[in-house]
Design a protein around this motif. Structure first.
Motif, short mmCIF file in Angstrom:
data_model
loop_
_atom_site.label_atom_id
_atom_site.label_comp_id
_atom_site.label_asym_id
_atom_site.label_seq_id
_atom_site.Cartn_x
_atom_site.Cartn_y
_atom_site.Cartn_z
N LEU A 63 -27.15 -39.55 -48.58
CA LEU A 63 -27.26 -39.48 -47.12
C LEU A 63 -26.94 -40.81 -46.46
CD1 LEU A 63 -28.01 -37.43 -44.90
CD2 LEU A 63 -30.35 -38.25 -45.07
N PHE A 64 -27.25 -41.91 -47.15
CA PHE A 64 -26.99 -43.23 -46.59
C PHE A 64 -25.78 -43.92 -47.23
CE2 PHE A 64 -31.19 -42.29 -45.12
CZ PHE A 64 -31.13 -42.73 -43.80
N ASP A 65 -24.97 -43.14 -47.91
CA ASP A 65 -23.71 -43.63 -48.47
C ASP A 65 -22.64 -43.37 -47.40
OD1 ASP A 65 -21.24 -43.89 -49.76
OD2 ASP A 65 -22.02 -43.11 -51.66
N GLU A 66 -22.37 -44.37 -46.61
CA GLU A 66 -21.47 -44.20 -45.46
C GLU A 66 -20.05 -43.81 -45.88
OE1 GLU A 66 -22.29 -43.82 -42.31
OE2 GLU A 66 -24.36 -44.11 -42.98
N LYS A 67 -19.57 -44.31 -47.02
CA LYS A 67 -18.24 -43.91 -47.48
C LYS A 67 -18.20 -42.42 -47.76
CE LYS A 67 -17.21 -48.28 -49.82
NZ LYS A 67 -17.05 -48.90 -51.15
N LEU A 68 -19.24 -41.90 -48.38
CA LEU A 68 -19.30 -40.48 -48.69
C LEU A 68 -19.40 -39.65 -47.41
CD1 LEU A 68 -19.46 -38.23 -50.82
CD2 LEU A 68 -21.95 -38.57 -50.83
N ILE A 69 -20.26 -40.06 -46.49
CA ILE A 69 -20.42 -39.32 -45.24
C ILE A 69 -19.11 -39.34 -44.44
CG2 ILE A 69 -21.65 -39.24 -43.03
CD1 ILE A 69 -23.28 -38.26 -45.53
N GLU A 70 -18.42 -40.47 -44.39
CA GLU A 70 -17.14 -40.55 -43.68
C GLU A 70 -16.09 -39.65 -44.35
OE1 GLU A 70 -16.22 -41.84 -40.71
OE2 GLU A 70 -18.38 -42.15 -40.50
N PHE A 71 -16.12 -39.61 -45.67
CA PHE A 71 -15.21 -38.73 -46.40
C PHE A 71 -15.44 -37.27 -46.01
CE2 PHE A 71 -14.27 -36.18 -50.26
CZ PHE A 71 -12.92 -36.43 -50.36
N ILE A 72 -16.68 -36.85 -46.02
CA ILE A 72 -17.01 -35.48 -45.62
C ILE A 72 -16.61 -35.23 -44.17
CG2 ILE A 72 -18.90 -33.83 -45.27
CD1 ILE A 72 -20.36 -35.28 -47.62
N LYS A 73 -16.94 -36.17 -43.31
CA LYS A 73 -16.64 -36.05 -41.88
C LYS A 73 -15.14 -35.90 -41.63
CE LYS A 73 -19.06 -38.60 -39.12
NZ LYS A 73 -19.62 -39.74 -38.37
N SER A 74 -14.33 -36.51 -42.48
CA SER A 74 -12.88 -36.44 -42.29
C SER A 74 -12.34 -35.02 -42.47
CB SER A 74 -12.17 -37.43 -43.22
OG SER A 74 -12.27 -37.02 -44.56
N GLY A 75 -13.16 -34.12 -42.99
CA GLY A 75 -12.76 -32.72 -43.12
C GLY A 75 -13.16 -31.86 -41.94
N SER A 76 -13.79 -32.47 -40.95
CA SER A 76 -14.22 -31.73 -39.76
C SER A 76 -13.01 -31.15 -39.03
CB SER A 76 -15.00 -32.66 -38.83
OG SER A 76 -15.45 -31.95 -37.71
N GLY A 77 -13.12 -29.90 -38.63
CA GLY A 77 -12.04 -29.24 -37.90
C GLY A 77 -10.95 -28.68 -38.79
N SER A 78 -11.06 -28.87 -40.11
CA SER A 78 -10.06 -28.35 -41.03
C SER A 78 -10.48 -26.96 -41.51
CB SER A 78 -9.90 -29.29 -42.22
OG SER A 78 -11.04 -29.21 -43.05
N ASN A 79 -9.64 -26.37 -42.35
CA ASN A 79 -9.96 -25.07 -42.94
C ASN A 79 -10.61 -25.19 -44.31
OD1 ASN A 79 -8.95 -23.55 -40.80
ND2 ASN A 79 -6.87 -23.70 -41.59
N ILE A 80 -10.97 -26.40 -44.71
CA ILE A 80 -11.63 -26.61 -45.99
C ILE A 80 -12.91 -25.79 -46.03
CG2 ILE A 80 -12.80 -28.30 -47.47
CD1 ILE A 80 -11.03 -30.43 -46.07
N VAL A 81 -13.17 -25.15 -47.16
CA VAL A 81 -14.45 -24.48 -47.34
C VAL A 81 -15.42 -25.52 -47.89
CG1 VAL A 81 -15.72 -22.72 -48.63
CG2 VAL A 81 -13.43 -22.21 -47.73
N PHE A 82 -16.51 -25.71 -47.16
CA PHE A 82 -17.58 -26.60 -47.62
C PHE A 82 -18.66 -25.72 -48.23
CE2 PHE A 82 -15.51 -29.21 -44.45
CZ PHE A 82 -15.50 -30.46 -45.05
N ALA A 83 -18.98 -25.96 -49.50
CA ALA A 83 -20.01 -25.20 -50.20
C ALA A 83 -21.10 -26.18 -50.61
CB ALA A 83 -19.41 -24.51 -51.41
N ALA A 84 -22.27 -26.05 -49.99
CA ALA A 84 -23.36 -26.99 -50.23
C ALA A 84 -24.63 -26.24 -50.58
CB ALA A 84 -23.58 -27.86 -48.98
N ILE A 85 -25.27 -26.67 -51.66
CA ILE A 85 -26.48 -25.99 -52.13
C ILE A 85 -27.64 -26.97 -52.21
CG2 ILE A 85 -25.95 -26.35 -54.57
CD1 ILE A 85 -27.01 -23.43 -55.04
N SER A 86 -28.84 -26.42 -52.19
CA SER A 86 -30.08 -27.18 -52.32
C SER A 86 -30.24 -28.13 -51.13
CB SER A 86 -30.11 -27.91 -53.67
OG SER A 86 -31.34 -28.56 -53.87
N SER A 87 -30.38 -29.41 -51.38
CA SER A 87 -30.59 -30.37 -50.30
C SER A 87 -29.29 -30.84 -49.65
CB SER A 87 -31.33 -31.59 -50.83
OG SER A 87 -30.55 -32.25 -51.82
N SER A 88 -28.15 -30.57 -50.27
CA SER A 88 -26.89 -31.16 -49.80
C SER A 88 -26.41 -30.69 -48.42
CB SER A 88 -25.79 -31.01 -50.83
OG SER A 88 -25.46 -29.67 -51.04
#
Length: 195
Positions: A63-88
Motif C-alpha cells: 500500500l505504501f510502495d509508491e512505484k507499485l501504486i503508480e504502476f496500478i494507477k497507470s492502468g486507470s481508464g484502460s480495458n485491463i481486467v483487474f483481479a484482486a483478492i483478499s486484502s489487495s
C-alpha cells in the motif's frame, strides 16, 4: 492464487509474469520465496490483458510502495481486467481503480475507516463482486474468484470448476495417461537422468 494461476498456466498454456517494484527476493506470508520476472520500470501495465493482485495478511508494504501504486494507477481508464483478492482491493482503491465501482475485499473494515480513499459505500458483502473491468474477491472464495476471472476471458472450464468430490470419480477418470507425443517427450527427458 494457485487455483487461478495453475488453471491459466497448466490448463490453458498462459505465461504469467510476476511484477514488483524492485528486482529483489520477496517472501510470501507462507514462506514462499518469490523473485519477480519484471519490475514496474520494465513494463507498461497496458501491455497486459489482466493484472492479478494476490492478497496478503499485511497489505501495508504494498500500500505504501509508491512505484507499485503508480504502476496500478497507470492502468486507470484502460480495458485491463483487474483481479484482486483478499486484502489487495485496497491497492486498487488507493490507485483510483475502484472509484465508483462496487467491490468486495477481505481486508479488515477498520482499514476502510482509516483510509479515506476507500469508498465504503461501494463495498458489497459478497464472496466475489464484478463491476466493469474489476473482479474482487474474499480469500475464502478463491475458487469462485478464479472461476470469475477465467470465465471473463471465456476459457472453457466446464460447469463444475474444481468442484468434484474425490468419490464422485470413476477409476477410469482417476487413471492418467500421456498422449503419445508427451510420453515420448518424457522418455527423452528421462534419458538425461538415467544415462
Amino acid at each position: 492464487m494457485t487455483c487461478l494461476t495453475s488453471a491459466l498456466t497448466v490448463w490453458f498454456g498462459e505465461k504469467i509474469e510476476y511484477i514488483a517494484s524492485e528486482n529483489k527476493e520477496y517472501r510470501s506470508e507462507d514462506g514462499l520465496r518469490i523473485i519477480p520476472t519484471k519490475t514496474t520500470a520494465d513494463v507498461k501495465i497496458t501491455d497486459y490483458d489482466c493484472v492479478i493482485l494476490p492478497g496478503t495478511i499485511n497489505p501495508l508494504p504494498a500500500l505504501f510502495d509508491e512505484k507499485l501504486i503508480e504502476f496500478i494507477k497507470s492502468g486507470s481508464g484502460s480495458n485491463i481486467v483487474f483481479a484482486a483478492i483478499s486484502s489487495s482491493p485496497i491497492l486498487l482503491s488507493k490507485a483510483g481503480i475502484l472509484n465508483g465501482k462496487k467491490f468486495t475485499s477481505g481486508f479488515f473494515m477498520q482499514m476502510a475507516d482509516v483510509f479515506d480513499f476507500v469508498e465504503k459505500d461501494n463495498f458489497i458483502h459478497r464472496g466475489v463482486v464484478e463491476d466493469g473491468n474489476v473482479i474482487t474477491g474474499i480469500g475464502m472464495f478463491f475458487r469462485e474468484f478464479a472461476e470469475a476471472v477465467l470465465r471473463r476471458f471465456e476459457y472453457d472450464i466446464g460447469d463444475n470448476f474444481m468442484r468434484y468430490a474425490p468419490d464422485e470419480y470413476t477409476e477410469e477418470e482417476l487413471t492418467f495417461y500421456w498422449f503419445d507425443d508427451e510420453y515420448q517427450e518424457f522418455l527423452e527427458e528421462l534419458k538425461e537422468y538415467t544415462a
